[in-house]
Design a protein around this motif. Structure first.
Motif, PDB file in Angstrom:
ATOM      1  N   VAL A   1       0.853  -1.187   0.000  1.00 50.31           N
ATOM      2  CA  VAL A   1       0.000   0.000   0.000  1.00 50.31           C
ATOM      3  C   VAL A   1       0.889   1.237   0.000  1.00 50.31           C
ATOM      4  O   VAL A   1       1.817   1.345   0.798  1.00 50.31           O
ATOM      5  CB  VAL A   1      -0.948   0.022   1.217  1.00 50.31           C
ATOM      6  CG1 VAL A   1      -1.701   1.349   1.292  1.00 50.31           C
ATOM      7  CG2 VAL A   1      -1.929  -1.139   1.133  1.00 50.31           C
ATOM      8  N   SER A   2       0.603   2.170  -0.905  1.00 50.96           N
ATOM      9  CA  SER A   2       1.401   3.380  -1.047  1.00 50.96           C
ATOM     10  C   SER A   2       0.543   4.597  -0.734  1.00 50.96           C
ATOM     11  O   SER A   2      -0.534   4.778  -1.311  1.00 50.96           O
ATOM     12  CB  SER A   2       1.949   3.480  -2.474  1.00 50.96           C
ATOM     13  OG  SER A   2       2.785   4.607  -2.617  1.00 50.96           O
ATOM     14  N   TYR A   3       1.038   5.435   0.173  1.00 49.88           N
ATOM     15  CA  TYR A   3       0.331   6.652   0.562  1.00 49.88           C
ATOM     16  C   TYR A   3       0.970   7.865  -0.100  1.00 49.88           C
ATOM     17  O   TYR A   3       2.184   8.057  -0.041  1.00 49.88           O
ATOM     18  CB  TYR A   3       0.350   6.820   2.080  1.00 49.88           C
ATOM     19  CG  TYR A   3      -0.462   5.778   2.803  1.00 49.88           C
ATOM     20  CD1 TYR A   3      -1.833   5.671   2.614  1.00 49.88           C
ATOM     21  CD2 TYR A   3       0.153   4.880   3.669  1.00 49.88           C
ATOM     22  CE1 TYR A   3      -2.583   4.709   3.271  1.00 49.88           C
ATOM     23  CE2 TYR A   3      -0.586   3.912   4.334  1.00 49.88           C
ATOM     24  CZ  TYR A   3      -1.948   3.827   4.133  1.00 49.88           C
ATOM     25  OH  TYR A   3      -2.676   2.871   4.783  1.00 49.88           O
ATOM     26  N   ILE A   4       0.117   8.685  -0.705  1.00 52.71           N
ATOM     27  CA  ILE A   4       0.557   9.877  -1.419  1.00 52.71           C
ATOM     28  C   ILE A   4       0.192  11.105  -0.602  1.00 52.71           C
ATOM     29  O   ILE A   4      -0.915  11.214  -0.075  1.00 52.71           O
ATOM     30  CB  ILE A   4      -0.126   9.961  -2.798  1.00 52.71           C
ATOM     31  CG1 ILE A   4       0.124   8.686  -3.618  1.00 52.71           C
ATOM     32  CG2 ILE A   4       0.368  11.195  -3.564  1.00 52.71           C
ATOM     33  CD1 ILE A   4      -0.724   8.593  -4.875  1.00 52.71           C
ATOM     34  N   GLY A   5       1.130  12.045  -0.512  1.00 59.38           N
ATOM     35  CA  GLY A   5       0.857  13.340   0.096  1.00 59.38           C
ATOM     36  C   GLY A   5       0.956  14.426  -0.957  1.00 59.38           C
ATOM     37  O   GLY A   5       1.919  14.484  -1.717  1.00 59.38           O
ATOM     38  N   LEU A   6      -0.067  15.271  -1.023  1.00 59.19           N
ATOM     39  CA  LEU A   6      -0.065  16.368  -1.985  1.00 59.19           C
ATOM     40  C   LEU A   6       0.724  17.539  -1.409  1.00 59.19           C
ATOM     41  O   LEU A   6       0.560  17.898  -0.237  1.00 59.19           O
ATOM     42  CB  LEU A   6      -1.494  16.796  -2.311  1.00 59.19           C
ATOM     43  CG  LEU A   6      -1.650  17.894  -3.360  1.00 59.19           C
ATOM     44  CD1 LEU A   6      -2.870  17.619  -4.232  1.00 59.19           C
ATOM     45  CD2 LEU A   6      -1.776  19.274  -2.703  1.00 59.19           C
ATOM     46  N   VAL A   7       1.576  18.141  -2.239  1.00 59.02           N
ATOM     47  CA  VAL A   7       2.383  19.289  -1.812  1.00 59.02           C
ATOM     48  C   VAL A   7       2.331  20.367  -2.884  1.00 59.02           C
ATOM     49  O   VAL A   7       2.126  20.080  -4.071  1.00 59.02           O
ATOM     50  CB  VAL A   7       3.844  18.888  -1.528  1.00 59.02           C
ATOM     51  CG1 VAL A   7       3.909  17.799  -0.467  1.00 59.02           C
ATOM     52  CG2 VAL A   7       4.552  18.427  -2.799  1.00 59.02           C
ATOM     53  N   LEU A   8       2.522  21.611  -2.455  1.00 57.64           N
ATOM     54  CA  LEU A   8       2.553  22.736  -3.382  1.00 57.64           C
ATOM     55  C   LEU A   8       3.902  23.437  -3.415  1.00 57.64           C
ATOM     56  O   LEU A   8       4.183  24.188  -4.353  1.00 57.64           O
ATOM     57  CB  LEU A   8       1.474  23.761  -3.011  1.00 57.64           C
ATOM     58  CG  LEU A   8       0.021  23.280  -3.054  1.00 57.64           C
ATOM     59  CD1 LEU A   8      -0.913  24.424  -2.653  1.00 57.64           C
ATOM     60  CD2 LEU A   8      -0.344  22.740  -4.428  1.00 57.64           C
ATOM     61  N   ASN A   9       4.721  23.215  -2.391  1.00 61.75           N
ATOM     62  CA  ASN A   9       5.988  23.936  -2.290  1.00 61.75           C
ATOM     63  C   ASN A   9       6.972  23.122  -1.450  1.00 61.75           C
ATOM     64  O   ASN A   9       6.651  22.027  -0.982  1.00 61.75           O
ATOM     65  CB  ASN A   9       5.773  25.324  -1.688  1.00 61.75           C
ATOM     66  CG  ASN A   9       4.963  25.269  -0.400  1.00 61.75           C
ATOM     67  OD1 ASN A   9       5.134  24.369   0.424  1.00 61.75           O
ATOM     68  ND2 ASN A   9       4.065  26.230  -0.231  1.00 61.75           N
ATOM     69  N   ARG A  10       8.173  23.678  -1.263  1.00 64.05           N
ATOM     70  CA  ARG A  10       9.213  22.948  -0.545  1.00 64.05           C
ATOM     71  C   ARG A  10       8.846  22.732   0.925  1.00 64.05           C
ATOM     72  O   ARG A  10       9.177  21.690   1.505  1.00 64.05           O
ATOM     73  CB  ARG A  10      10.535  23.698  -0.658  1.00 64.05           C
ATOM     74  CG  ARG A  10      11.706  23.004   0.030  1.00 64.05           C
ATOM     75  CD  ARG A  10      11.923  21.592  -0.529  1.00 64.05           C
ATOM     76  NE  ARG A  10      12.905  20.867   0.244  1.00 64.05           N
ATOM     77  CZ  ARG A  10      14.202  20.843  -0.056  1.00 64.05           C
ATOM     78  NH1 ARG A  10      14.655  21.506  -1.109  1.00 64.05           N
ATOM     79  NH2 ARG A  10      15.033  20.155   0.684  1.00 64.05           N
ATOM     80  N   ARG A  11       8.173  23.694   1.528  1.00 69.48           N
ATOM     81  CA  ARG A  11       7.730  23.511   2.908  1.00 69.48           C
ATOM     82  C   ARG A  11       6.779  22.318   3.005  1.00 69.48           C
ATOM     83  O   ARG A  11       6.891  21.492   3.916  1.00 69.48           O
ATOM     84  CB  ARG A  11       7.051  24.793   3.413  1.00 69.48           C
ATOM     85  CG  ARG A  11       6.299  24.661   4.738  1.00 69.48           C
ATOM     86  CD  ARG A  11       7.199  24.249   5.867  1.00 69.48           C
ATOM     87  NE  ARG A  11       6.448  24.128   7.115  1.00 69.48           N
ATOM     88  CZ  ARG A  11       6.790  23.341   8.127  1.00 69.48           C
ATOM     89  NH1 ARG A  11       7.882  22.589   8.042  1.00 69.48           N
ATOM     90  NH2 ARG A  11       6.060  23.280   9.216  1.00 69.48           N
ATOM     91  N   GLY A  12       5.864  22.214   2.069  1.00 72.01           N
ATOM     92  CA  GLY A  12       4.958  21.073   2.067  1.00 72.01           C
ATOM     93  C   GLY A  12       5.702  19.767   1.875  1.00 72.01           C
ATOM     94  O   GLY A  12       5.375  18.756   2.500  1.00 72.01           O
ATOM     95  N   LEU A  13       6.725  19.778   0.999  1.00 75.63           N
ATOM     96  CA  LEU A  13       7.525  18.568   0.795  1.00 75.63           C
ATOM     97  C   LEU A  13       8.224  18.159   2.085  1.00 75.63           C
ATOM     98  O   LEU A  13       8.246  16.976   2.441  1.00 75.63           O
ATOM     99  CB  LEU A  13       8.547  18.801  -0.310  1.00 75.63           C
ATOM    100  CG  LEU A  13       9.547  17.651  -0.513  1.00 75.63           C
ATOM    101  CD1 LEU A  13       8.839  16.404  -1.001  1.00 75.63           C
ATOM    102  CD2 LEU A  13      10.656  18.059  -1.462  1.00 75.63           C
ATOM    103  N   ASP A  14       8.811  19.123   2.779  1.00 72.10           N
ATOM    104  CA  ASP A  14       9.509  18.793   4.020  1.00 72.10           C
ATOM    105  C   ASP A  14       8.555  18.158   5.031  1.00 72.10           C
ATOM    106  O   ASP A  14       8.910  17.186   5.708  1.00 72.10           O
ATOM    107  CB  ASP A  14      10.147  20.047   4.609  1.00 72.10           C
ATOM    108  CG  ASP A  14      11.312  20.576   3.778  1.00 72.10           C
ATOM    109  OD1 ASP A  14      11.840  19.808   2.951  1.00 72.10           O
ATOM    110  OD2 ASP A  14      11.677  21.752   3.943  1.00 72.10           O
ATOM    111  N   ARG A  15       7.361  18.688   5.133  1.00 75.16           N
ATOM    112  CA  ARG A  15       6.362  18.094   6.034  1.00 75.16           C
ATOM    113  C   ARG A  15       5.995  16.688   5.586  1.00 75.16           C
ATOM    114  O   ARG A  15       5.863  15.768   6.407  1.00 75.16           O
ATOM    115  CB  ARG A  15       5.105  18.959   6.085  1.00 75.16           C
ATOM    116  CG  ARG A  15       5.245  20.294   6.793  1.00 75.16           C
ATOM    117  CD  ARG A  15       3.951  21.086   6.701  1.00 75.16           C
ATOM    118  NE  ARG A  15       2.828  20.357   7.311  1.00 75.16           N
ATOM    119  CZ  ARG A  15       1.553  20.639   7.072  1.00 75.16           C
ATOM    120  NH1 ARG A  15       1.222  21.594   6.198  1.00 75.16           N
ATOM    121  NH2 ARG A  15       0.605  19.945   7.673  1.00 75.16           N
TER     122      ARG A  15
END
Length: 305
Positions: free
Chosen positions: A77-91
């Protein structure tokens, strides 16, 4: 033997993110986790579980870390997180997502409203996100939103979508998703964009994200499958929409899409009746009936016994 029986379509379940982000009622983390648990139990293996955006912009997604801390972690099972910027990626990386998906809106007006920057600036940010994700060993895809049409600028030029796909490919995207964010697309556009994007980003997996706002979402999904696309987004119960696009309602429902695909001879590994039951359950939590139809009409042929 019917050769269609050999075809498998992967469903990316976006209900926990896109299905909830536009709802007035904000569900607690434990309900979101149960929604994900139900999807996993039904056989779903790719789930867009959370969005790492500023909570002031999308308060429905403010508990992303809490949700990710509570989801089941079975193999496969693979979980995807949506991000808009580098801060979101770090989270997202800190929350141990399996994949990240960045969004770039294909038109400037909508992109500014959605994430505060122009399309070109969003693509510049994606290039940094893709590179950082690769360094972290996390798969990074991109969704090109409003790929079919924009509520502010009208028809989205197909050449614009193809150019964004070319840039995404060059930046190291591992998958491109084309989103009909406001549900204006028709099958002819699906065929055209599929061919253009494949030429612009050769060898890169392609998936589609359809809304049924104008009752074309399922026709578009089947058109994509006919073009050889093997990954489609859908939302349990048919809930969802974009808070920054007027009248952007109606994700295609996972259970209704499963019915169509299974009747066409495709396999998915997902139990549509279990998903339909979850759609009704989710509707109870949101205080309104699920838009999906399978839970109302039932399967066909009816189960024996």
């Amino acid at each position: 033997m019917d050769e269609r029986r050999e075809l498998h379509t992967t469903i990316v379940e976006v209900g926990p993110r896109d299905g909830l982000q536009n709802e007035d009622r904000i569900l607690p983390a434990e309900v979101k986790i149960e929604l994900i648990e139900r999807g996993v139990a039904a056989g779903i293996t790719r789930i867009e579980a959370v969005s790492f955006v500023h909570p002031a912009r999308v308060p429905q997604m403010a508990d992303a870390e809490q949700v990710m801390a509570g989801v089941p972690r079975p193999g496969g099972v693979s979980y995807i997180g949506l991000v808009l910027n580098r801060r979101g990626l770090d989270r997202a990386l800190a929350a141990a997502v399996d994949e990240v998906n960045a969004v770039v809106v294909a038109t400037d007006t909508f992109c500014v409203r959605n994430q505060g920057v122009t399309t070109d600036a969003a693509m510049d940010a994606f290039e940094g996100i893709a590179g950082a994700a690769a360094e972290a060993g996390v798969r990074c895809g991109i969704t090109i939103a409003a790929a079919f049409g924009c509520p502010f600028e009208g028809q989205t030029p197909p050449a614009r979508v193809a150019e964004l796909a070319r840039r995404a490919h060059a930046a190291g995207a591992r998958e491109i998703a084309l989103a009909d964010t406001i549900g204006v697309g028709v099958p002819g556009q699906v065929r055209d964009l599929t061919r253009r994007v494949r030429a612009a980003a050769p060898g890169l997996p392609l998936r589609f994200h359809f809304h049924n706002t104008r009752n074309t979402g399922y026709a578009n999904a089947l058109a994509a499958v006919a073009e050889g696309v093997t990954v489609l987004d859908a939302s349990t119960g048919g809930f969802g929409g974009c808070p920054f696009a007027p009248a952007a309602t109606g994700n295609i429902a996972t259970e209704d899409l499963l019915y169509a695909l299974h009747r066409e001879g495709h396999t998915t590994g997902i139990d549509p009746q279990a998903v339909a039951a979850t759609g009704a359950w989710l509707g109870d939590h949101l205080g309104k009936p699920a838009p999906a139809l399978l839970g109302r009409a039932g399967p066909f042929p009816a189960p024996a016994g």
